[in-house]
Motif scaffolding. Structure first.
Motif, mmCIF file in Angstrom:
data_model
loop_
_atom_site.group_PDB
_atom_site.id
_atom_site.type_symbol
_atom_site.label_atom_id
_atom_site.label_comp_id
_atom_site.label_asym_id
_atom_site.label_seq_id
_atom_site.Cartn_x
_atom_site.Cartn_y
_atom_site.Cartn_z
ATOM 1 N N GLN A 13 0.834 -1.196 0.000
ATOM 2 C CA GLN A 13 0.000 0.000 0.000
ATOM 3 C C GLN A 13 0.874 1.253 0.000
ATOM 4 N N SER A 14 0.288 2.343 -0.420
ATOM 5 C CA SER A 14 1.009 3.620 -0.437
ATOM 6 C C SER A 14 1.618 3.905 0.923
ATOM 7 N N GLY A 15 2.841 4.423 0.896
ATOM 8 C CA GLY A 15 3.536 4.761 2.127
ATOM 9 C C GLY A 15 4.391 3.641 2.687
ATOM 10 N N ARG A 68 13.623 9.110 -1.628
ATOM 11 C CA ARG A 68 12.781 7.989 -1.179
ATOM 12 C C ARG A 68 13.462 6.641 -1.410
ATOM 13 N N PHE A 69 14.241 6.520 -2.469
ATOM 14 C CA PHE A 69 14.908 5.261 -2.806
ATOM 15 C C PHE A 69 16.402 5.378 -2.514
ATOM 16 N N THR A 70 16.989 4.265 -2.097
ATOM 17 C CA THR A 70 18.427 4.204 -1.841
ATOM 18 C C THR A 70 18.974 2.909 -2.415
ATOM 19 N N THR A 71 20.046 3.014 -3.174
ATOM 20 C CA THR A 71 20.695 1.822 -3.694
ATOM 21 C C THR A 71 21.980 1.564 -2.911
ATOM 22 N N ASN A 85 11.316 3.465 -0.083
ATOM 23 C CA ASN A 85 10.484 3.931 1.028
ATOM 24 C C ASN A 85 9.391 4.863 0.529
ATOM 25 N N ASN A 86 8.349 4.989 1.349
ATOM 26 C CA ASN A 86 7.248 5.890 1.022
ATOM 27 C C ASN A 86 6.756 5.669 -0.414
ATOM 28 N N LEU A 87 6.468 4.431 -0.708
ATOM 29 C CA LEU A 87 6.040 4.076 -2.058
ATOM 30 C C LEU A 87 4.707 4.729 -2.405
ATOM 31 N N VAL A 125 6.503 -4.741 -8.844
ATOM 32 C CA VAL A 125 6.133 -3.955 -7.664
ATOM 33 C C VAL A 125 4.783 -3.303 -7.959
ATOM 34 N N THR A 126 3.830 -3.553 -7.091
ATOM 35 C CA THR A 126 2.500 -2.963 -7.245
ATOM 36 C C THR A 126 2.152 -2.196 -5.973
ATOM 37 N N VAL A 127 1.806 -0.929 -6.139
ATOM 38 C CA VAL A 127 1.465 -0.071 -5.007
ATOM 39 C C VAL A 127 0.031 0.403 -5.174
ATOM 40 N N SER A 128 -0.768 0.173 -4.160
ATOM 41 C CA SER A 128 -2.164 0.587 -4.205
ATOM 42 C C SER A 128 -2.474 1.494 -3.024
ATOM 43 N N GLN A 129 -3.575 2.218 -3.165
ATOM 44 C CA GLN A 129 -3.951 3.149 -2.086
ATOM 45 C C GLN A 129 -4.404 2.388 -0.854
#
Length: 129
Positions: A13-15, A68-71, A85-87, A125-129
């Motif tokens: 989910q988001s976040g 938000r992203f770190t490699t 993070n915080n997708l 990767v699937t992000v939903s509310q």
């Protein structure tokens, strides 16, 4: 046989956060710059991040994921990671890792897909509310 395999994709989910892994076999990943790309539904594949070979001191990020992203990389495990993070819903995509065996990227070229020698098959990767 040289191969990259991504894992860690999931539906969240988001976040929320996810960590993707990219494991190399058949070659030593520490000698390669490694990038993450993604392809969202109906869109072209885009560059997300890059980390330099060796100790991984140079990193690049696209504006859409910066902050938000770190490699990172673990050379002992022949693995590169993408901590997300915080997708958000717009991060929904198939994520690919790719390895570049040249001597660094001239400014602005890390996003050029043709520069990369090896590609993985992708992880969803699937992000939903």
């Amino acid at each position: 046989q040289q191969q990259l395999v991504e894992s860690g994709g999931n539906s969240v989910q988001s976040g929320e956060s996810l960590r993707l892994s990219c494991v190399a076999s058949g070659f030593t990943l520490k000698f390669y710059d490694v990038a993450w790309f993604r392809r969202a539904p109906g869109r072209q594949r885009e560059a997300v991040s890059s980390i330099s070979g060796g100790d991984g001191t140079t990193m690049f990020y696209s504006d859409s994921v910066k902050g938000r992203f770190t490699t990172s990389r673990d050379n002992a495990k022949n693995t590169v990671y993408l901590q997300m993070n915080n997708l958000a819903e717009e991060d929904t995509a198939v994520y690919y890792c790719a390895a570049f065996g040249g001597d660094g990227h001239p400014p602005g070229t890390w996003k050029t897909e043709a520069r990369y020698h090896y590609w993985g098959q992708g992880t969803q990767v699937t992000v939903s509310q």
